[in-house]
Motif scaffolding. Structure first.
Motif, short mmCIF file in Angstrom:
data_model
loop_
_atom_site.label_atom_id
_atom_site.label_comp_id
_atom_site.label_asym_id
_atom_site.label_seq_id
_atom_site.Cartn_x
_atom_site.Cartn_y
_atom_site.Cartn_z
N THR A 133 26.90 18.22 3.86
CA THR A 133 27.89 19.30 3.91
C THR A 133 29.13 18.94 3.11
OG1 THR A 133 28.87 18.44 5.96
CG2 THR A 133 27.08 20.01 6.19
N ALA B 41 29.26 25.02 -1.27
CA ALA B 41 29.78 25.80 -0.14
C ALA B 41 30.38 27.11 -0.63
CB ALA B 41 30.83 25.00 0.63
N SER C 263 29.66 23.47 6.20
CA SER C 263 30.02 23.35 4.78
C SER C 263 31.25 24.17 4.46
CB SER C 263 28.85 23.81 3.90
OG SER C 263 27.76 22.95 4.01
#
Length: 203
Positions: free
Chosen positions: A49, A58, A122
């Motif tokens: 993430t 993201a 994320s």
């Protein structure tokens, strides 16, 4: 690194979530050593993430409805799988005195997937980390990595604490069948509710 970042990170890490829940269940069902392994796996699960946030993936999840939905429902499916695993009599996550030992690799894999398949995590890092990068920083990428590493270290320490506390209660829990059943159902219900919450979460 600011004190504001450290305090905010500690608060975020202390909040109960899927990682805390998993570490607690492993501590109760498998003992202290396994709970430390679970804490390590949950911490390791932050790496994808963080990398996604730093590399801009993201942002893709934020702008692409399809990408977000795919990752989200994979995460939902895995949370429901964890709930089902918890409910199974004698299942891998059953809280019992004679529960079969789970291989460390399996504990780590489950922990990593719980975090890696959560797109909200994320997006959290995408919004959270840049706030603590000073304007005009000469090496923003290095600072981002340092902040991420600090957050992961705090996560590991706090999760180990959660897991070891749960393992200390193991002897009390396994000697009381009714408590074991209640705990197994409670953990399963919580995983299920987290799955439902993620299913209805927006970007």
């Amino acid at each position: 690194m600011s004190i504001e970042f450290l305090l905010t990170s500690i608060v975020v890490v202390l909040l109960p979530g899927t990682g805390v829940l998993y570490t607690l269940s492993v501590g109760l069902g498998q003992g202290g050593r396994a709970s430390v392994i679970a804490a390590f796996g949950c911490t390791l699960g932050i790496v994808p993430t963080v990398l996604a946030s730093i590399l801009g993936l993201a942002a893709l999840l934020h702008t692409s409805a399809i990408a977000f939905q795919v990752i989200k429902y994979l995460g939902v499916a895995y949370l429901f799988y964890m709930a089902w695993s918890m409910l199974r009599e004698g299942g891998a996550l059953a809280v019992s005195g004679d529960a079969r030992k789970i291989a460390p690799g399996r504990i780590i894999l489950d922990a990593v997937l719980l975090n890696a398949l959560n797109p909200k995590l994320s997006l959290f890092f995408l919004a959270f980390l840049p706030q603590f990068i000073p304007a005009g920083a000469s090496n923003p990428m290095g600072l981002l990595l340092l902040l991420a590493a600090t957050f992961m270290a705090l996560t590991f320490v706090v999760f180990v604490g959660y897991g070891l506390c749960a393992s200390l209660a193991r002897r009390y829990v396994v000697s009381r069948p009714s408590v074991m059943v209640w705990l197994r159902r409670s953990f399963a219900a919580t995983f299920g509710l987290l799955g439902i919450r993620l299913a209805f979460a927006g970007r």
